[in-house]
Design an enzyme around this catalytic site. Structure first.
Site, PDB file in Angstrom:
ATOM      1  N   ASP A  63      20.144   7.172  39.985  1.00  0.00           N
ATOM      2  CA  ASP A  63      20.409   7.170  41.581  1.00  0.00           C
ATOM      3  C   ASP A  63      21.833   8.079  41.753  1.00  0.00           C
ATOM      4  OD1 ASP A  63      21.351   6.676  43.994  1.00  0.00           O
ATOM      5  OD2 ASP A  63      21.847   4.613  44.046  1.00  0.00           O
ATOM      6  N   GLY A 119      16.982   8.118  52.048  1.00  0.00           N
ATOM      7  CA  GLY A 119      17.198   7.635  53.583  1.00  0.00           C
ATOM      8  C   GLY A 119      18.524   7.156  53.751  1.00  0.00           C
ATOM      9  N   HIS A 154      17.419   9.852  44.653  1.00  0.00           N
ATOM     10  CA  HIS A 154      16.721   9.150  43.598  1.00  0.00           C
ATOM     11  C   HIS A 154      15.878   9.908  42.751  1.00  0.00           C
ATOM     12  CE1 HIS A 154      17.331   5.326  46.069  1.00  0.00           C
ATOM     13  NE2 HIS A 154      18.490   5.627  45.528  1.00  0.00           N
ATOM     14  N   ASP A 214      24.093   6.826  39.119  1.00  0.00           N
ATOM     15  CA  ASP A 214      24.136   5.449  38.753  1.00  0.00           C
ATOM     16  C   ASP A 214      22.982   5.225  37.902  1.00  0.00           C
ATOM     17  OD1 ASP A 214      23.920   2.642  38.769  1.00  0.00           O
ATOM     18  OD2 ASP A 214      24.031   2.254  40.898  1.00  0.00           O
ATOM     19  N   LYS A 218     -15.162  14.471  55.068  1.00  0.00           N
ATOM     20  CA  LYS A 218     -15.425  15.013  53.525  1.00  0.00           C
ATOM     21  C   LYS A 218     -15.314  13.922  52.370  1.00  0.00           C
ATOM     22  CE  LYS A 218     -14.426  19.483  51.087  1.00  0.00           C
ATOM     23  NZ  LYS A 218     -14.430  18.593  49.707  1.00  0.00           N
TER      24      LYS A 218
END
Length: 857
Positions: free
Chosen positions: A138, A174, A179, A230, A541
């Protein structure tokens, strides 16, 4: 029920949705209905990355302007069908929700759960926590820095992780940072503590190498102007926001998988929910390679556990050096078939009998039937329960040597799947479904007492209530009759059913070369958008193996013959034996018949999965095929007809051929005849996307079927960029290093046809499993050539390369081409999809028209 409450059915579950107009994001006016719509759009990917992981939920009952709260434990209002697992903590136990399906995800949205946080490990099937299947870093920006600085740290971390043999994938969270995920394939012995230790050392190394920008210290006081790595979220007790999950911010942002090229953008920003959903529908799941981590775990499946417990008696009675009977547990990939299997084996031992076996709890629960299945509901037969057998025994045929337990000949009398109605210690009720002998409902009733001398004594009963498609019963067989059920085998009364002998086949039905399929031309999205539905029909398809299926009239007692031929002319009949069911869908008067279609393997959501189909490719030995069938079934999607009753109909227009097809073929699984999509091309494209299918094919209504030719009367567009390529070489894993592993493929070097030769277009290494890397290295060993079969391979790609004869076709997905025009230059950001054994290198074409954008009216 209040007027604002709606009852809906989602994935077979009934839910009550209330207050759909409630605003959950005041800054944008985003309602609960909008949140539920987003979750439905990204559900396949979100569920894939969150499934089987204990979810911690962050809820905003009053919207993001109100007070949120975390919730771990399930409460009394939780529907009983929501999947869950219990984790026992030091002083308490919590029941966690598992986000395993769309229904559960919808329920979470109804409860105003905006954020879903999960750990880096999953529960196994037995409820045991598995080793971590992914590493996460993180990258959290401190005051004064933002996403561009996080992106720089991500690039530095990527270099180190790649040097460790890991391929990281970026996700903008977000919220604030980035990350980095890396799948841990082949690292099933690592614990969460092990992974945390590796991540911590990586973070400390980067902090030492780049002290002006990176910090690995947990203290917030030292983070100003720096990016904190992190590493602690690899701890087994920690969680990270799930990819594709919403964030509880002022605006509805979401955790968004990104490409490495995007991280080079100085204006990199977080994406809104609508942007994330649009990207997923257009590009697919950029984080798909991360799923290889949990697929590689060797978790204790029920079959494997049963091997060490329930199969002890079976193993004790047999010597693997003296009998050909299977001793493996028959386990396969984690995905299972839609229904359990059954088998009836004719066993000419000391006394003739039939062995009746039902797949249950990872083994074949078995009974010996001295007189076979009963055919009259008024008469029951004896059934003696015997030891459990391994699943692999379901495909066994052979001779057990004299002197061994059960010595004699064993042949398959019937096999198929069954529906379970009841399973108790003293009663089992099932409905069998067989391609060979039809459906029938049977009951097994224990007559002996538990623990007594006769505890294995049962009766088998044919119930009065039978399925609507049950075949007529025949006469009761004698004790030595050669067939145990309603359809006696050779030697029984040949005219017992009252049927007349089959008529001799019509002239001209001897199988010759199969027709070659008509091929579609790649079109641009713009070209497709201009087509008029009055002149064109639109079909989805399908993502599978193209095949011509032929049915020839019966020439003996075995019934009509079905032959499957691939686009390249390869015989696929032995590889997909279940598709012999096609013969049951066509009246004898319409034979010989030839149809065009696609062989597909459906995932649990009912969508074609090319990766699942790969598990069935190239298998021809009956035992291998049968074993694969137990884990991956296939279906045949039929969309055209070439020959009816021996008459060629390819000169008929498309609409007429479809009318003929609907008349002569009565579909029932595994054979399907889907109708063309209704409406305009935009509506058809939107429906294809909604169903999660590969793309769209437009077919000119008045055009004939031009067998063996690529025509502009059929136009195709894919929803995601895909390209078939010819393999011209491969680089060993960690090529050019002292730890180079030549037994595994690190990357494949790819080319496409160009002006009568081949043009190099790049390489692919992402998405390959460890097993695929080893198998490909073995495959290419026999095809090695001394020099590159294609010019212009860049030196970084050529270093350490092993060159091969250009004979193997593979398929990749990609993010576009490096040239000014689509199809020019090299492929960007390739991800492996699989081998194309049904394709010949000469048939590869450049899919240069791009991909279809989301359809609009």
């Amino acid at each position: 029920m209040s007027p604002q409450t709606q009852r809906v059915t989602v994935a077979g579950r009934t839910l009550s949705l209330s207050n759909l107009d409630k605003v959950l994001y005041p800054a944008t006016g985003t309602t609960k209905a909008d949140v539920l719509h987003y979750l439905a759009r990204v559900a396949p990917a979100l569920v894939a990355h969150a499934a089987h992981r204990p979810a911690t939920r962050k809820r905003w009952p009053d919207g993001t302007g109100g007070q949120p709260f975390f919730q771990k434990n399930l409460d009394a209002s939780t529907p009983s069908w929501v999947p869950r697992r219990t984790i026992r903590h030091r002083s308490s136990s919590n029941d966690y929700v598992l986000v395993d399906d769309l229904a559960t995800l919808t329920w979470l949205g109804q409860t105003a759960t905006l954020e879903i946080h999960v750990p880096q490990w999953q529960f196994g099937r037995t409820g045991t926590p598995l080793p971590p299947d992914r590493l996460v870093l993180d990258l959290d920006p401190g005051p004064g820095v933002g996403l561009p600085e996080c992106a720089q740290v991500a690039r530095w971390a990527r270099e180190i992780l790649q040097g460790m043999g890991l391929e990281p994938l970026p996700v903008t969270s977000g919220s604030k940072g980035i990350h980095l995920y890396a799948p841990l394939t082949g690292h099933g012995t690592l614990t969460s503590d092990d992974v945390s230790a590796v991540a911590r050392e990586l973070a400390r190394h980067l902090a030492t190498e780049h002290p002006d920008l990176v910090v690995a210290d947990m203290k917030k006081s030292v983070r100003a102007g720096k990016v904190f790595i992190d590493w602690s979220q690899n701890n087994g007790a920690k969680t990270t926001i799930a990819p594709y999950s919403l964030r509880g911010r002022d605006r509805p942002t979401a955790a968004a998988p990104r490409t490495w090229a995007e991280l080079d953008d100085p204006d990199l920003r977080h994406l809104t929910a609508d942007e994330v959903a649009d990207r997923y529908e257009r590009d697919g799941d950029l984080l798909a390679p991360l799923l290889a981590g949990h697929l590689a775990q060797l978790e204790p499946t029920p079959e494997r556990l049963a091997t060490f417990t329930r199969l002890e008696t079976y193993r004790a009675k047999r010597d693997p050096d003296r009998t050909p009977e299977p001793f493996d547990d028959g386990t396969g990939p984690a995905v299972t078939t839609d229904a359990p299997t059954f088998v009836v084996q004719e066993h000419h031992a000391r006394r003739l009998h039939w062995d009746f076996r039902l797949e249950h709890d990872g083994v074949l629960v078995s009974w010996a039937l001295p007189r076979g299945e009963p055919t009259d509901p008024g008469r029951n037969h004896l059934a003696v329960q015997t030891e459990d057998h391994p699943l692999a025994y379901g495909a066994f045929e052979g001779s057990i040597p004299a002197g061994e337990y059960g010595a004699g000949e064993v042949t398959l009398w019937d096999t198929g799947t069954y529906e379970l109605e009841k399973w108790r210690d003293d009663e089992v009720i099932v409905t069998l479904h067989s391609e060979r002998r039809g459906s029938r409902r049977l009951a097994l009733i224990r007559t002996g007492g538990r623990g007594g001398d006769d505890e294995n004594s049962w009766l088998i009963h044919r119930t009065k209530e039978q399925p609507h498609d049950a075949r007529p019963t025949g006469p009761e067989p004698a004790a030595d009759a050669p067939g145990p059920g309603p359809h006696p085998g050779p030697g029984a009364a040949d005219d017992a059913s009252g049927d007349a002998p089959p008529a001799p086949p019509p002239a001209g039905t001897t199988p010759g070369p199969a027709p070659r399929p008509m091929l579609a031309t790649t079109a641009s999205p713009g070209e497709l958008s201009r087509l008029d539905s009055a002149e064109w029909a639109f079909e989805v398809k399908w993502d599978g193996f193209r095949a011509i299926a032929e049915i020839f009239p019966a020439t003996d007692d075995d019934g009509p013959e079905v032959r499957l031929t691939s686009r390249s002319g390869r015989d696929l009949t032995a590889t997909f034996p279940e598709l012999a069911a096609l013969a049951d869908a066509v009246p004898a008067a319409e034979l010989p018949l030839a149809v065009d279609g696609e062989i597909v393997a459906l995932d649990p959501a009912g969508r074609p999965s090319f990766r699942r189909l790969q598990q069935r490719a190239n298998l021809v030995r009956p035992r291998e095929v049968e074993k694969a069938r137990r884990t991956v079934g296939v279906d045949l999607v039929v969309f055209d007809v070439l020959r009816v009753a021996g008459v060629d109909v390819t000169d008929h227009p498309y609409d007429e051929r479809r009318t003929i097809l609907d008349r002569v073929l009565e579909p029932r699984r595994p054979v399907h005849v889907p109708a063309a999509l209704d409406g305009t091309v935009a509506e058809a494209s939107a429906e294809s996307r909604r169903l999660g299918l590969e793309g769209l094919v437009a077919k000119r209504r008045r055009a004939p079927y031009t067998a063996g030719h690529r025509s502009r009367d059929w136009l195709k567009v894919k929803h995601v960029g895909g390209q078939e390529c010819v393999v011209v070489g491969w680089r060993p894993l960690r090529a050019g290093t002292p730890t180079e592993d030549a037994r595994s493929v690190g990357g494949l070097l790819l080319a496409v046809p160009d002006g009568g030769g081949l043009r190099y277009v790049g390489r692919v290494g992402t998405g390959l499993s460890d097993r695929e890397r080893r198998e490909l290295a073995t495959r290419f060993a026999a095809d090695e050539v001394p020099d590159a079969p294609v010019p212009g391979v860049p030196r970084p790609d050529a270093v350490g390369a092993r060159w091969v004869r250009p004979a193997t076709v593979v398929e990749v997905v990609h993010a576009g081409w490096t040239g000014d025009e689509p199809g020019e230059g090299s492929l960007r950001h390739t991800v492996w999809r699989g081998l194309r054994p049904d394709k010949d290198p000469s048939a590869v074409v450049v899919e240069d028209a791009g991909v279809a954008p989301p359809a609009t009216d």
